[in-house]
Enzyme design. Structure first.
Site, PDB file in Angstrom:
ATOM      1  N   ASN A   1      -0.238   6.260  -8.746  1.00  0.00           N
ATOM      2  CA  ASN A   1      -0.729   4.898  -8.948  1.00  0.00           C
ATOM      3  C   ASN A   1      -2.237   4.839  -8.747  1.00  0.00           C
ATOM      4  OD1 ASN A   1       0.859   4.898  -6.189  1.00  0.00           O
ATOM      5  ND2 ASN A   1      -0.473   3.130  -5.920  1.00  0.00           N
ATOM      6  N   ASP A   2      -2.767   4.086  -7.788  1.00  0.00           N
ATOM      7  CA  ASP A   2      -4.200   3.779  -7.738  1.00  0.00           C
ATOM      8  C   ASP A   2      -5.105   5.003  -7.858  1.00  0.00           C
ATOM      9  OD1 ASP A   2      -2.933   1.478  -6.918  1.00  0.00           O
ATOM     10  OD2 ASP A   2      -3.979   1.320  -5.006  1.00  0.00           O
TER      11      ASP A   2
ATOM     12  N   TRP B   1       7.543   5.498  -6.143  1.00  0.00           N
ATOM     13  CA  TRP B   1       6.531   5.305  -5.108  1.00  0.00           C
ATOM     14  C   TRP B   1       7.057   5.764  -3.750  1.00  0.00           C
ATOM     15  CZ3 TRP B   1       5.923   2.903  -0.472  1.00  0.00           C
ATOM     16  CH2 TRP B   1       4.612   2.687  -0.022  1.00  0.00           C
TER      17      TRP B   1
ATOM     18  N   TRP C   1       5.054  10.816  -8.932  1.00  0.00           N
ATOM     19  CA  TRP C   1       4.540   9.451  -9.107  1.00  0.00           C
ATOM     20  C   TRP C   1       3.025   9.419  -8.953  1.00  0.00           C
ATOM     21  CZ3 TRP C   1       5.971   4.442 -10.146  1.00  0.00           C
ATOM     22  CH2 TRP C   1       5.103   3.431  -9.709  1.00  0.00           C
TER      23      TRP C   1
ATOM     24  N   ASP D   1      -8.073  -0.102   1.767  1.00  0.00           N
ATOM     25  CA  ASP D   1      -8.774   0.199   0.518  1.00  0.00           C
ATOM     26  C   ASP D   1     -10.300   0.141   0.644  1.00  0.00           C
ATOM     27  OD1 ASP D   1      -6.133   0.091  -0.378  1.00  0.00           O
ATOM     28  OD2 ASP D   1      -6.339  -1.949  -1.133  1.00  0.00           O
TER      29      ASP D   1
ATOM     30  N   SER E   1      -5.209   3.950  -0.311  1.00  0.00           N
ATOM     31  CA  SER E   1      -6.373   4.050  -1.184  1.00  0.00           C
ATOM     32  C   SER E   1      -7.706   4.031  -0.444  1.00  0.00           C
ATOM     33  CB  SER E   1      -6.350   2.921  -2.214  1.00  0.00           C
ATOM     34  OG  SER E   1      -5.300   3.109  -3.125  1.00  0.00           O
TER      35      SER E   1
ATOM     36  N   GLU F   1      -6.893  -6.894  -2.403  1.00  0.00           N
ATOM     37  CA  GLU F   1      -6.837  -5.440  -2.312  1.00  0.00           C
ATOM     38  C   GLU F   1      -7.685  -4.680  -3.338  1.00  0.00           C
ATOM     39  OE1 GLU F   1      -2.740  -4.190  -2.318  1.00  0.00           O
ATOM     40  OE2 GLU F   1      -2.527  -4.351  -4.490  1.00  0.00           O
TER      41      GLU F   1
ATOM     42  N   GLN G   1      -3.351   7.971  -5.764  1.00  0.00           N
ATOM     43  CA  GLN G   1      -2.144   7.755  -4.983  1.00  0.00           C
ATOM     44  C   GLN G   1      -1.000   8.516  -5.653  1.00  0.00           C
ATOM     45  OE1 GLN G   1      -1.758   5.129  -1.965  1.00  0.00           O
ATOM     46  NE2 GLN G   1      -3.473   6.559  -2.024  1.00  0.00           N
TER      47      GLN G   1
END
Length: 467
Positions: free
Chosen positions: A22-23, A47, A20, A150, A80, A207, A39
């Site tokens: 993401n960010d 996730w 997986w 973050d 993050s 965020e 991420q």
């Protein structure tokens, strides 16, 4: 089947080899390499187990994934954050000839066993990011609320090292009832990256903040529909995870918004974007990458992709200053064959592009609306429409206001195996969408539903894989 060749594997958008994603995190440039941390779940395609994956590129289009940079520990999973080059060794971590890379991240204590506070921490590398040491004095900022995360860090340069300092912008959920939640971005400063002092806050952003300064109306060959202004006129941009932003001024302590909140990407699949730190002054670009937050990828060893890197600029339009986003020029290194056509009038039922086929496209078109009420493209079975009366471009359930300029619009379109990204009028609007495209369909079409539209000029470049 070889690596990076799967049915829905993007060929010029970054994906993790497996697992997986993401960010985007820690976007930083150092010694000829663009670092992309992200991420990552190394153990599955959903996730979880948040880890900082790591990849590097010499040119933003050819990526090599390295071993994971930051892994979960007793303080939490690795949420993050950002990364910088500590050019002046302000933190005192440098131990050799290489400058130190410093990553500032959130340790999500709610995911630790046993549970711990959610805090801001840092790690450093003295070997160009190949290995990382977590700071023994972590956390550098303790928990403010359970929803603090973050951190984006950057350097404000003074006349000398003593006058320079670090700035952090941090998302803080200040709580309240569900109907009146207070989401804030808090500003901190530090001399050494270790000790941080609170300065101010701005409410209304959720965020993954970013914060950067840009000139207004810089010279650009893609400055379509704008006037070139004074290059000394600079504004600050506060940017949130949902790609909404405000423009204003910053005195080193307090950000003062000068506009309402605007939308930076009208697509359904652009989230938690971050911009690069430490791009050399000779280059000077502000380069952004976002998570193309989409549906799960069917039967693939990976899940999710990044947007294609883009350059940001502030440009003046009749409605005011807006943030524009446009693909970086390095994409041209992937061009295989380019077809150019111009001055073609198109009536209903006609397709002047029927002789062009490919899998991966970069399309740059200038279109005169003429007497057409609707025109657009059909790209490998995916339809992009422009409705003249509404002055809007539509794709995959998303739409954006894009007024004609002197009766024309410009569209730049990137087509990959699992995404289409659209940039209108030099990046005034952008739509990023994840779509799983039928691999058997390689057709390209342009249509006018009524009346006659004119392809004033179109350049179609087929691309090779960046892998």
């Amino acid at each position: 089947m070889g690596k990076y060749t799967e049915k829905y594997r993007p060929q010029f958008h970054f994906t993790a080899e497996t697992g997986w994603l993401n960010d985007p995190n820690g976007l930083v440039f150092y010694d000829g390499e663009y670092h992309l941390f992200f991420q990552h779940n190394p153990y599955g395609t959903m996730w979880g187990n948040m880890t900082w994956g790591h990849a590097v590129s010499p040119d933003l289009v050819h990526w090599k994934q390295l071993r994971n940079a930051l892994e979960p520990d007793v303080m939490g999973t690795m949420y993050s954050g950002s990364a910088v080059v500590d050019w002046e060794n302000s933190a005192g971590f440098q131990s050799g000839g290489e400058k130190t890379l410093v990553a500032i991240y959130t340790a999500e204590g709610a995911c630790a066993t046993p549970k711990a506070p959610t805090t801001q921490c840092m790690a450093y590398s003295n070997d160009k990011g190949r290995s990382w040491t977590k700071y023994s004095g972590n956390p550098v900022i303790g928990q403010i609320t359970p929803g603090n995360r973050d951190p984006k860090v950057f350097r404000i340069k003074g006349k000398n090292a003593e006058d320079s300092r670090w700035i952090m912008v941090l998302y803080v959920d200040e709580g309240g009832q569900a109907s009146s939640h207070v989401h804030s971005i808090q500003f901190f400063s530090s001399k050494d990256l270790k000790s941080w002092t609170y300065m101010s806050k701005v409410e209304g952003f959720y965020e993954c903040p970013d914060f950067f300064e840009l000139p207004v109306d810089p010279p650009s060959p893609e400055g379509y529909g704008v006037t070139v202004g004074n290059k000394e006129n600079r504004k600050w941009v506060l940017f949130g995870a949902d790609a909404r932003y405000v423009i204003g001024s910053f005195d080193g302590k307090q950000f003062v918004p000068e506009t309402c909140k605007h939308t930076g990407d009208w697509g359904q699949n652009f989230y938690a974007a971050q911009t690069y730190s430490d791009i050399p002054e000779a280059d000077g670009r502000r380069i952004i990458i976002g998570w193309m937050k989409g549906p799960d990828y069917p039967d693939m060893p990976f899940n999710q992709q990044m947007s294609f890197p883009c350059e940001l600029s502030l440009r003046t339009f009749p409605e005011g200053i807006r943030l524009c986003k446009y693909p970086v020029r390095e994409i041209e290194s992937l061009y295989e064959k380019t077809t150019v056509k111009s001055g073609i009038s198109v009536k209903p039922g006609e397709n002047p592009l029927s002789d062009v086929q490919s899998e991966l496209f970069d399309i740059d078109a200038e279109i005169s609306a003429g007497s057409s009420s609707e025109f657009g493209f059909e790209l490998r079975g995916q339809k992009i429409s422009y409705v003249v009366g509404d002055g809007e471009v539509f794709f995959n359930g998303a739409f954006a206001r894009l007024p004609l300029l002197d009766g024309k619009i410009k569209l730049r379109i990137l087509v990959d195996r699992a995404s289409i990204e659209i940039f209108g009028n030099g990046g005034r609007v952008a739509i990023s969408s994840c779509v799983f495209i039928n691999p058997e369909n390689r057709n390209l079409g342009f249509y006018s539903s009524s009346g006659s539209a004119k392809l004033a000029k179109i350049r179609i470049s087929s691309l090779k894989s960046g892998w």
